[in-house]
Scaffold this motif. Structure first.
Motif, mmCIF file in Angstrom:
data_model
loop_
_atom_site.group_PDB
_atom_site.id
_atom_site.type_symbol
_atom_site.label_atom_id
_atom_site.label_comp_id
_atom_site.label_asym_id
_atom_site.label_seq_id
_atom_site.Cartn_x
_atom_site.Cartn_y
_atom_site.Cartn_z
ATOM 1 N N GLU A 58 -32.490 0.595 -5.092
ATOM 2 C CA GLU A 58 -31.651 -0.560 -4.789
ATOM 3 C C GLU A 58 -30.571 -0.116 -3.812
ATOM 4 O O GLU A 58 -30.026 0.982 -3.956
ATOM 5 C CB GLU A 58 -31.009 -1.131 -6.048
ATOM 6 C CG GLU A 58 -30.140 -2.356 -5.779
ATOM 7 C CD GLU A 58 -29.551 -2.966 -7.041
ATOM 8 O OE1 GLU A 58 -29.609 -4.198 -7.175
ATOM 9 O OE2 GLU A 58 -29.017 -2.222 -7.887
ATOM 10 N N ARG A 92 -28.947 -2.483 -14.614
ATOM 11 C CA ARG A 92 -30.054 -2.793 -13.714
ATOM 12 C C ARG A 92 -31.295 -1.996 -14.119
ATOM 13 O O ARG A 92 -31.211 -0.911 -14.702
ATOM 14 C CB ARG A 92 -29.686 -2.465 -12.271
ATOM 15 C CG ARG A 92 -28.480 -3.219 -11.757
ATOM 16 C CD ARG A 92 -28.815 -4.666 -11.455
ATOM 17 N NE ARG A 92 -29.470 -4.787 -10.158
ATOM 18 C CZ ARG A 92 -30.043 -5.899 -9.717
ATOM 19 N NH1 ARG A 92 -30.073 -6.986 -10.481
ATOM 20 N NH2 ARG A 92 -30.587 -5.960 -8.516
ATOM 21 N N VAL A 94 -35.717 -1.329 -12.843
ATOM 22 C CA VAL A 94 -36.777 -1.583 -11.869
ATOM 23 C C VAL A 94 -38.048 -0.861 -12.306
ATOM 24 O O VAL A 94 -37.993 0.205 -12.926
ATOM 25 C CB VAL A 94 -36.357 -1.130 -10.448
ATOM 26 C CG1 VAL A 94 -36.387 0.388 -10.298
ATOM 27 C CG2 VAL A 94 -37.223 -1.776 -9.389
ATOM 28 N N GLY A 106 -40.601 -1.947 -7.361
ATOM 29 C CA GLY A 106 -40.545 -3.386 -7.559
ATOM 30 C C GLY A 106 -39.178 -3.946 -7.222
ATOM 31 O O GLY A 106 -38.327 -3.282 -6.620
ATOM 32 N N THR A 107 -38.931 -5.168 -7.624
ATOM 33 C CA THR A 107 -37.652 -5.832 -7.408
ATOM 34 C C THR A 107 -36.740 -5.555 -8.600
ATOM 35 O O THR A 107 -37.108 -5.862 -9.744
ATOM 36 C CB THR A 107 -37.831 -7.345 -7.250
ATOM 37 O OG1 THR A 107 -38.690 -7.602 -6.140
ATOM 38 C CG2 THR A 107 -36.492 -8.028 -7.024
ATOM 39 N N THR A 155 -45.406 -3.530 -10.600
ATOM 40 C CA THR A 155 -44.057 -3.000 -10.388
ATOM 41 C C THR A 155 -42.979 -3.906 -10.967
ATOM 42 O O THR A 155 -41.786 -3.627 -10.806
ATOM 43 C CB THR A 155 -43.785 -2.809 -8.875
ATOM 44 O OG1 THR A 155 -43.917 -4.070 -8.211
ATOM 45 C CG2 THR A 155 -44.738 -1.798 -8.265
ATOM 46 N N SER A 156 -43.366 -4.972 -11.654
ATOM 47 C CA SER A 156 -42.394 -5.928 -12.191
ATOM 48 C C SER A 156 -41.964 -5.539 -13.601
ATOM 49 O O SER A 156 -42.779 -5.540 -14.534
ATOM 50 C CB SER A 156 -42.982 -7.342 -12.210
ATOM 51 O OG SER A 156 -43.269 -7.789 -10.902
#
Length: 203
Positions: A58, A92, A94, A106-107, A155-156
């Motif tokens: 990120e 956070r 990921v 991923g996001t 990747t989610s």
């Protein structure tokens, strides 16, 4: 002799997890790039270590004021990382997939939108794979301690469940799995004279 797993610096945070008998996944805050959360895969053959290219998780820095990163390999080809973001101090996470030493990211998602402002009340980032299909992380918001269950689809990463486990100020909590349904939590019990304590959690 020691070797570097990345050509970039680490400011304060690093965590490592085993992908297989010949590969590990490392996450760290990149001090050469505004402390961005980053990841790299290293493969091992005998005593030779080969590093992949580090990737950014990120483009916002990791909080390094008493907060830490964590990573759990979910299989030989996937993993999930957690950290506390600087600025708003949100938790956070990921998901990542791995092919050789190549990481696809991923996001990132927010798993805790509560702001923490000091190391004494902040979010620790131990995370453990349950040996089946999920990873569990333990973290703090103010004086309360929570466990999150993360699952991956490609990747989610997503939070399948979140549970408050302590209402008092447990110090530096950590978590390890026995199986997909049993976990040990270790912590300093601030409600009883800061004794070292442990509990078993069943899911």
């Amino acid at each position: 002799l020691p070797i570097s797993v990345s050509s970039v610096g680490v400011n304060a945070c690093i965590s490592i997890s085993t992908l297989s008998s010949t590969a590990v996944l490392t996450v760290f805050d990149n001090s050469n790039s505004s402390n961005y959360p980053s990841a790299v895969v290293s493969t091992i053959s005998g005593t030779t270590v080969t590093n992949g290219t580090a990737v950014t998780l990120e483009s916002v820095g990791v909080s390094t004021s008493g907060f830490f990163m964590g990573v759990a390999a979910m299989s030989s080809t996937s993993g999930v990382a957690v950290w506390t973001r600087t600025g708003d101090f949100y938790g956070r996470a990921v998901g990542m997939t791995i092919s050789g030493t190549t990481i696809t990211v991923g996001t990132p998602i927010t798993y805790s939108a509560a702001s923490t402002t000091s190391s004494s009340s902040g979010a620790m980032q131990p995370i453990t794979f349950d040996g089946s299909s999920a990873a569990y992380s333990i973290y703090k918001v103010s004086s309360k301690t929570y466990v999150n269950k993360f699952v991956l689809s490609g990747t989610s990463a997503s939070v399948a469940n979140s549970q408050e486990i302590f209402t008092y100020n447990a110090i530096s909590p950590s978590i390890a799995s026995f199986s997909s349904s049993a976990f040990m939590v270790g912590y300093g019990d601030n409600s009883s004279g800061t004794y070292v304590s442990a509990r078993v959690l069943l899911t």
